[in-house]
Design an enzyme around this catalytic site. Structure first.
Site, PDB file in Angstrom:
ATOM      1  N   ASN A  12       0.883  -1.167   0.000  1.00  0.00           N
ATOM      2  CA  ASN A  12       0.000   0.000   0.000  1.00  0.00           C
ATOM      3  C   ASN A  12       0.924   1.222   0.000  1.00  0.00           C
ATOM      4  O   ASN A  12       1.595   1.488   0.998  1.00  0.00           O
ATOM      5  CB  ASN A  12      -0.880  -0.044   1.236  1.00  0.00           C
ATOM      6  CG  ASN A  12      -2.000   0.965   1.277  1.00  0.00           C
ATOM      7  OD1 ASN A  12      -2.571   1.183   2.331  1.00  0.00           O
ATOM      8  ND2 ASN A  12      -2.353   1.576   0.170  1.00  0.00           N
ATOM      9  N   GLN A  45      -2.180   6.622  -1.850  1.00  0.00           N
ATOM     10  CA  GLN A  45      -2.603   7.807  -1.105  1.00  0.00           C
ATOM     11  C   GLN A  45      -1.459   8.818  -1.040  1.00  0.00           C
ATOM     12  O   GLN A  45      -0.283   8.429  -0.945  1.00  0.00           O
ATOM     13  CB  GLN A  45      -3.042   7.461   0.328  1.00  0.00           C
ATOM     14  CG  GLN A  45      -4.476   6.991   0.470  1.00  0.00           C
ATOM     15  CD  GLN A  45      -4.579   5.483   0.395  1.00  0.00           C
ATOM     16  OE1 GLN A  45      -3.613   4.768   0.627  1.00  0.00           O
ATOM     17  NE2 GLN A  45      -5.762   4.984   0.063  1.00  0.00           N
ATOM     18  N   ASN A  63      -6.889  10.554  -1.287  1.00  0.00           N
ATOM     19  CA  ASN A  63      -7.018   9.417  -2.183  1.00  0.00           C
ATOM     20  C   ASN A  63      -6.686   9.815  -3.622  1.00  0.00           C
ATOM     21  O   ASN A  63      -6.649  11.006  -3.948  1.00  0.00           O
ATOM     22  CB  ASN A  63      -8.432   8.851  -2.109  1.00  0.00           C
ATOM     23  CG  ASN A  63      -8.620   7.917  -0.930  1.00  0.00           C
ATOM     24  OD1 ASN A  63      -7.672   7.364  -0.385  1.00  0.00           O
ATOM     25  ND2 ASN A  63      -9.863   7.739  -0.525  1.00  0.00           N
ATOM     26  N   CYS A  72      -5.630   6.219   7.741  1.00  0.00           N
ATOM     27  CA  CYS A  72      -4.948   5.207   6.929  1.00  0.00           C
ATOM     28  C   CYS A  72      -3.898   4.552   7.809  1.00  0.00           C
ATOM     29  O   CYS A  72      -2.895   5.173   8.169  1.00  0.00           O
ATOM     30  CB  CYS A  72      -4.308   5.828   5.693  1.00  0.00           C
ATOM     31  SG  CYS A  72      -3.433   4.609   4.676  1.00  0.00           S
ATOM     32  N   GLY A  73      -4.127   3.286   8.158  1.00  0.00           N
ATOM     33  CA  GLY A  73      -3.226   2.608   9.076  1.00  0.00           C
ATOM     34  C   GLY A  73      -1.850   2.361   8.510  1.00  0.00           C
ATOM     35  O   GLY A  73      -0.823   2.552   9.190  1.00  0.00           O
ATOM     36  N   ASN A 150     -12.331   5.859   9.924  1.00  0.00           N
ATOM     37  CA  ASN A 150     -13.014   5.910   8.638  1.00  0.00           C
ATOM     38  C   ASN A 150     -13.993   4.740   8.565  1.00  0.00           C
ATOM     39  O   ASN A 150     -13.903   3.785   9.339  1.00  0.00           O
ATOM     40  CB  ASN A 150     -12.015   5.903   7.470  1.00  0.00           C
ATOM     41  CG  ASN A 150     -11.065   4.725   7.524  1.00  0.00           C
ATOM     42  OD1 ASN A 150     -11.094   3.913   8.434  1.00  0.00           O
ATOM     43  ND2 ASN A 150     -10.207   4.618   6.534  1.00  0.00           N
ATOM     44  N   HIS A 152     -16.107   1.381   7.562  1.00  0.00           N
ATOM     45  CA  HIS A 152     -15.848   0.055   6.989  1.00  0.00           C
ATOM     46  C   HIS A 152     -17.082  -0.826   7.116  1.00  0.00           C
ATOM     47  O   HIS A 152     -17.813  -0.751   8.110  1.00  0.00           O
ATOM     48  CB  HIS A 152     -14.691  -0.643   7.713  1.00  0.00           C
ATOM     49  CG  HIS A 152     -13.355  -0.052   7.421  1.00  0.00           C
ATOM     50  ND1 HIS A 152     -12.548  -0.500   6.397  1.00  0.00           N
ATOM     51  CD2 HIS A 152     -12.688   0.976   8.012  1.00  0.00           C
ATOM     52  CE1 HIS A 152     -11.431   0.217   6.372  1.00  0.00           C
ATOM     53  NE2 HIS A 152     -11.491   1.121   7.346  1.00  0.00           N
ATOM     54  N   ASN A 183     -15.497   1.738   2.952  1.00  0.00           N
ATOM     55  CA  ASN A 183     -14.481   0.766   2.588  1.00  0.00           C
ATOM     56  C   ASN A 183     -15.066  -0.625   2.736  1.00  0.00           C
ATOM     57  O   ASN A 183     -15.726  -0.925   3.743  1.00  0.00           O
ATOM     58  CB  ASN A 183     -13.250   0.923   3.488  1.00  0.00           C
ATOM     59  CG  ASN A 183     -12.613   2.288   3.357  1.00  0.00           C
ATOM     60  OD1 ASN A 183     -11.953   2.588   2.379  1.00  0.00           O
ATOM     61  ND2 ASN A 183     -12.823   3.143   4.357  1.00  0.00           N
ATOM     62  N   GLU A 201     -10.990  -0.052  -1.264  1.00  0.00           N
ATOM     63  CA  GLU A 201     -10.931   1.215  -0.536  1.00  0.00           C
ATOM     64  C   GLU A 201     -11.697   2.294  -1.290  1.00  0.00           C
ATOM     65  O   GLU A 201     -11.526   2.459  -2.501  1.00  0.00           O
ATOM     66  CB  GLU A 201      -9.482   1.653  -0.338  1.00  0.00           C
ATOM     67  CG  GLU A 201      -8.679   0.743   0.580  1.00  0.00           C
ATOM     68  CD  GLU A 201      -7.379   1.379   1.010  1.00  0.00           C
ATOM     69  OE1 GLU A 201      -7.427   2.531   1.506  1.00  0.00           O
ATOM     70  OE2 GLU A 201      -6.319   0.753   0.844  1.00  0.00           O
ATOM     71  N   ARG A 202     -12.533   3.030  -0.567  1.00  0.00           N
ATOM     72  CA  ARG A 202     -13.285   4.109  -1.208  1.00  0.00           C
ATOM     73  C   ARG A 202     -12.307   5.134  -1.777  1.00  0.00           C
ATOM     74  O   ARG A 202     -11.347   5.545  -1.113  1.00  0.00           O
ATOM     75  CB  ARG A 202     -14.251   4.760  -0.222  1.00  0.00           C
ATOM     76  CG  ARG A 202     -13.574   5.345   0.984  1.00  0.00           C
ATOM     77  CD  ARG A 202     -14.510   6.111   1.893  1.00  0.00           C
ATOM     78  NE  ARG A 202     -13.717   6.646   2.988  1.00  0.00           N
ATOM     79  CZ  ARG A 202     -14.101   7.606   3.788  1.00  0.00           C
ATOM     80  NH1 ARG A 202     -15.289   8.145   3.659  1.00  0.00           N
ATOM     81  NH2 ARG A 202     -13.330   8.046   4.762  1.00  0.00           N
ATOM     82  N   CYS A 210      -4.729  -2.703   3.481  1.00  0.00           N
ATOM     83  CA  CYS A 210      -5.445  -1.589   4.106  1.00  0.00           C
ATOM     84  C   CYS A 210      -5.373  -1.794   5.613  1.00  0.00           C
ATOM     85  O   CYS A 210      -5.960  -2.746   6.146  1.00  0.00           O
ATOM     86  CB  CYS A 210      -6.894  -1.546   3.636  1.00  0.00           C
ATOM     87  SG  CYS A 210      -7.887  -0.265   4.441  1.00  0.00           S
ATOM     88  N   THR A 212      -6.517   0.145   8.219  1.00  0.00           N
ATOM     89  CA  THR A 212      -7.772   0.332   8.959  1.00  0.00           C
ATOM     90  C   THR A 212      -8.765  -0.774   8.619  1.00  0.00           C
ATOM     91  O   THR A 212      -9.582  -1.166   9.450  1.00  0.00           O
ATOM     92  CB  THR A 212      -8.393   1.713   8.686  1.00  0.00           C
ATOM     93  OG1 THR A 212      -8.627   1.867   7.283  1.00  0.00           O
ATOM     94  CG2 THR A 212      -7.500   2.826   9.206  1.00  0.00           C
ATOM     95  N   GLY A 213      -8.696  -1.298   7.376  1.00  0.00           N
ATOM     96  CA  GLY A 213      -9.540  -2.423   7.016  1.00  0.00           C
ATOM     97  C   GLY A 213      -9.200  -3.671   7.809  1.00  0.00           C
ATOM     98  O   GLY A 213     -10.093  -4.410   8.248  1.00  0.00           O
TER      99      GLY A 213
END
Length: 271
Positions: A12, A45, A63, A72-73, A150, A152, A183, A201-202, A210, A212-213
């Site tokens: 990522n 990103q 984004n 964003c983790g 964010n 999910h 997301n 991811e949106r 991802c 945070t995902g």
């Protein structure tokens, strides 16, 4: 000319611009051009660091479509390695604490939120078991919605690799149920302490990882009693370690890589 850093966490990838000492105006169009892999530097990103009172830095996240998002983790781990051990990073999704590890960082990602208006949803629903369905998905239980700074939505399916993410991802992301878009996490539990995950991811589409995902998916699995409080989440780009106990923050541990640095003439960017 502005100095930039190219970094990635599990594939990522990010362009990081440090504007703490020299202010930089960021627009949606400029973010889109920088993220463009053919006309700019290219990234999932764009990250802009700014000064902020009470924290090491403010991290702003854009984004590839130019939209600014809350969290964003994977980027947080990368930024932590630039800022140094013990950094406090302010985001639109909350203030995050970082501790460096051997090849990356552990980030205290804050506590997940579950209220329907915190996701947000367009109207009240039980976020632990959303009574919704989309063609192309046959989850083993109703999906769960989680806000990790964010929004999910998490689906547990028998085989996440068999799902056409390019078809279901954008349909769910832009569903009117999600006024801020969402997301989309498609996950398969392989053991009490292991999950496989793919994420749409949106504003970015399918990415190799991802953060945070992974956090949202781990929380959903633990909250549903499907997994233990400490587990691994494996994405196409690699594996993250997650830990969460109800009522507390999610701890995310994973690598961060510095790829290269350089300078760019921002005024020369053009569509």
């Amino acid at each position: 000319m502005r100095r930039f850093h190219k970094m990635h966490g599990l594939g990522n990838d990010f362009v990081v611009l440090d504007a703490r000492a020299q202010p930089l105006a960021m627009t949606a169009e400029r973010a889109r051009l920088l993220a463009d892999r053919h006309r700019g530097i290219g990234c999932d990103q764009l990250i802009l660091l700014e000064p902020v009172e009470g924290a090491t830095a403010r991290m702003r996240i854009f984004n590839p479509d130019g939209g600014e998002v809350e969290a964003c983790g994977n980027a947080t781990r990368c930024v932590a390695t630039l800022l140094g051990d013990g950094a406090t990073i302010e985001t639109r999704g909350g203030r995050l604490e970082a501790r460096l590890t051997g090849d990356g960082a552990t980030i205290s990602m804050g506590a997940p939120r579950f209220d329907w208006d915190a996701i947000p949803l367009a109207y009240p629903l039980d976020t632990a078991a959303l009574p919704v369905a989309w063609e192309g998905l046959a989850p083993v239980r109703p999906p769960m919605a989680v806000n990790m700074g964010n929004p999910h939505i998490v689906f547990f399916v028998p085989d996440c690799d068999a799902v056409d993410l390019g078809a279901v991802g954008p349909a769910i992301e832009t569903d009117p149920l999600f006024p801020a878009r969402i997301n989309v996490n498609i996950a398969t539990i392989t053991a009490r302490d292991a999950i496989r995950l793919r994420v749409w991811e949106r504003g970015a589409g399918a990415t190799l990882a991802c953060g945070t995902g992974a956090c949202a998916t781990a929380v959903a699995a633990i909250r549903a009693g499907l997994c233990d409080p400490v587990l691994s989440v494996t994405l196409p780009g690699g594996t993250l370690r997650l830990a969460w106990h109800a009522g507390g923050p999610v701890q995310m541990t994973g690598p961060a890589r510095y790829v290269f640095g350089g300078e760019i003439d921002l005024e020369a960017l053009a569509p």
